[in-house]
Enzyme design. Structure first.
Site, PDB file in Angstrom:
ATOM      1  N   CYS A  29       0.845  -1.189   0.000  1.00  0.00           N
ATOM      2  CA  CYS A  29       0.000   0.000   0.000  1.00  0.00           C
ATOM      3  C   CYS A  29       0.881   1.239   0.000  1.00  0.00           C
ATOM      4  CB  CYS A  29      -0.897   0.004   1.245  1.00  0.00           C
ATOM      5  SG  CYS A  29      -2.002   1.429   1.332  1.00  0.00           S
ATOM      6  N   HIS A  58     -10.061   1.425   1.738  1.00  0.00           N
ATOM      7  CA  HIS A  58      -9.582   2.785   2.068  1.00  0.00           C
ATOM      8  C   HIS A  58     -10.763   3.737   2.257  1.00  0.00           C
ATOM      9  CE1 HIS A  58      -5.233   2.648   1.831  1.00  0.00           C
ATOM     10  NE2 HIS A  58      -5.229   2.104   0.622  1.00  0.00           N
TER      11      HIS A  58
HETATM   12  O1  GNR Z   1       0.262  -0.286  -5.647  1.00  0.00           O
HETATM   13  C1  GNR Z   1      -0.413  -1.065  -4.977  1.00  0.00           C
HETATM   14  N1  GNR Z   1      -0.200  -2.393  -5.107  1.00  0.00           N
HETATM   15  C2  GNR Z   1      -1.036  -3.362  -4.579  1.00  0.00           C
HETATM   16  C3  GNR Z   1      -0.594  -4.679  -4.579  1.00  0.00           C
HETATM   17  C4  GNR Z   1      -1.398  -5.680  -4.094  1.00  0.00           C
HETATM   18  C5  GNR Z   1      -2.646  -5.382  -3.608  1.00  0.00           C
HETATM   19  C6  GNR Z   1      -3.096  -4.084  -3.577  1.00  0.00           C
HETATM   20  C7  GNR Z   1      -2.304  -3.076  -4.069  1.00  0.00           C
HETATM   21  S1  GNR Z   1      -2.903  -1.450  -4.082  1.00  0.00           S
HETATM   22  C8  GNR Z   1      -1.399  -0.544  -4.003  1.00  0.00           C
HETATM   23  C9  GNR Z   1      -1.663   0.943  -4.172  1.00  0.00           C
HETATM   24  C10 GNR Z   1      -2.467   1.430  -3.000  1.00  0.00           C
HETATM   25  O2  GNR Z   1      -2.017   1.611  -1.893  1.00  0.00           O
HETATM   26  N2  GNR Z   1      -3.741   1.625  -3.187  1.00  0.00           N
HETATM   27  O3  GNR Z   1      -4.520   2.007  -2.163  1.00  0.00           O
HETATM   28 NI    NI Z   2      -3.585   1.250  -0.377  1.00  0.00          NI
END
Ligand code: GNR
Ligand code: NI
Length: 182
Positions: free
Chosen positions: A91, A137
C-alpha cells in the site's frame, strides 16, 4: 493540478469514512486527473481519494502491465462476490510493507465511471483485489488491519524508524537555497 501528497499509516485521517459523490463536475474531473498522475508516478496499481485526504467515494486503478488501462470508479458497490484469493499486498500509505491478505477472487461492481455514466462490471484476480483494497480505504480501513495487533505494532515501529532515518538524510540546505548569513 499536480502530484498529490499521499497520507501514511498511522495518520488518523486514513481512518475517515468517505462520503458519496453527488455530482461529477469539473472540480471532480480535475481531482481524478491528479489522482491518476499521482498513482502512475508513485508508482502504484490503485489509489483511493482517502489516501490524498479527500474523503469522497472515488478510486482509480490500472493493473495492466502497459499502464494503459486506467479505470475510475465513483461510489463503487460490490453486488456479487465469489471465490477466495490470497495476494501479497502492499500500500502506498504503508510504504515497503507487504503481507498476504485474503479477498474475494471474483466480484461484480456497480459504480459511476469517470465520465459520470453508470457502469456494471465484473473483475477477477488482481483487479478484483485492487478494487477491494481501494474500497477498504474509502471505509477508513487498511490492509494491515487484517494482521495481528503485534504485527501492526511492528510495522508502526518499522515505519517510524524509516522516517527517522529519512530525516537524518534530508539536507538542511536544498540545492539552490542560500546559506544562512552567519
Ligand atoms: O500499488 C499497490 N499495489 C497493490 C498490490 C497488491 C494489492 C493491492 C495493491 S494497491 C497498491 C496501491 C495502494 O495503496 N492503493 O490504495
Ligand atoms: Ni492502499
Amino acid at each position: 493540478m499536480n502530484k498529490l501528497t499521499i497520507l501514511e499509516f498511522p495518520d488518523p485521517r486514513l481512518r475517515t469514512r468517505a462520503k458519496p459523490i453527488e455530482e461529477v463536475d469539473a472540480g471532480l474531473r480535475a481531482l481524478i486527473e491528479a489522482m491518476f498522475e499521482t498513482m502512475y508516478e508513485a508508482p502504484g496499481i490503485g489509489l483511493a481519494a482517502t489516501q490524498v485526504d479527500v474523503h469522497k467515494r472515488l478510486l482509480v486503478t490500472d493493473v495492466s502491465p502497459g499502464r494503459d488501462e486506467p479505470l475510475c470508479l465513483i461510489n463503487p458497490e460490490i453486488t456479487e462476490r465469489d471465490g477466495v484469493i490470497v495476494t501479497e499486498e502492499g500500500c502506498l500509505s504503508v510504504p515497503d510493507i507487504f503481507a498476504k491478505v485474503e479477498r474475494s477472487e471474483h466480484i461484480r461492481v456497480r459504480a459511476l465511471g469517470g465520465d459520470g455514466q453508470p457502469l456494471d462490471m465484473e473483475a477477477n484476480g488482481l483487479l478484483a483485489v485492487c478494487i477491494q483494497h481501494e474500497m477498504d480505504h474509502l471505509e477508513g480501513k487498511l490492509f494491515v488491519d487484517y494482521l495481528s495487533e503485534l504485527k501492526r505494532q511492528r510495522i508502526r515501529k518499522q515505519l517510524e524508524k524509516a522516517r527517522r532515518h529519512q530525516d537524518d538524510l534530508t539536507p538542511v540546505l536544498k540545492p539552490g537555497d542560500r546559506a544562512p548569513a552567519i
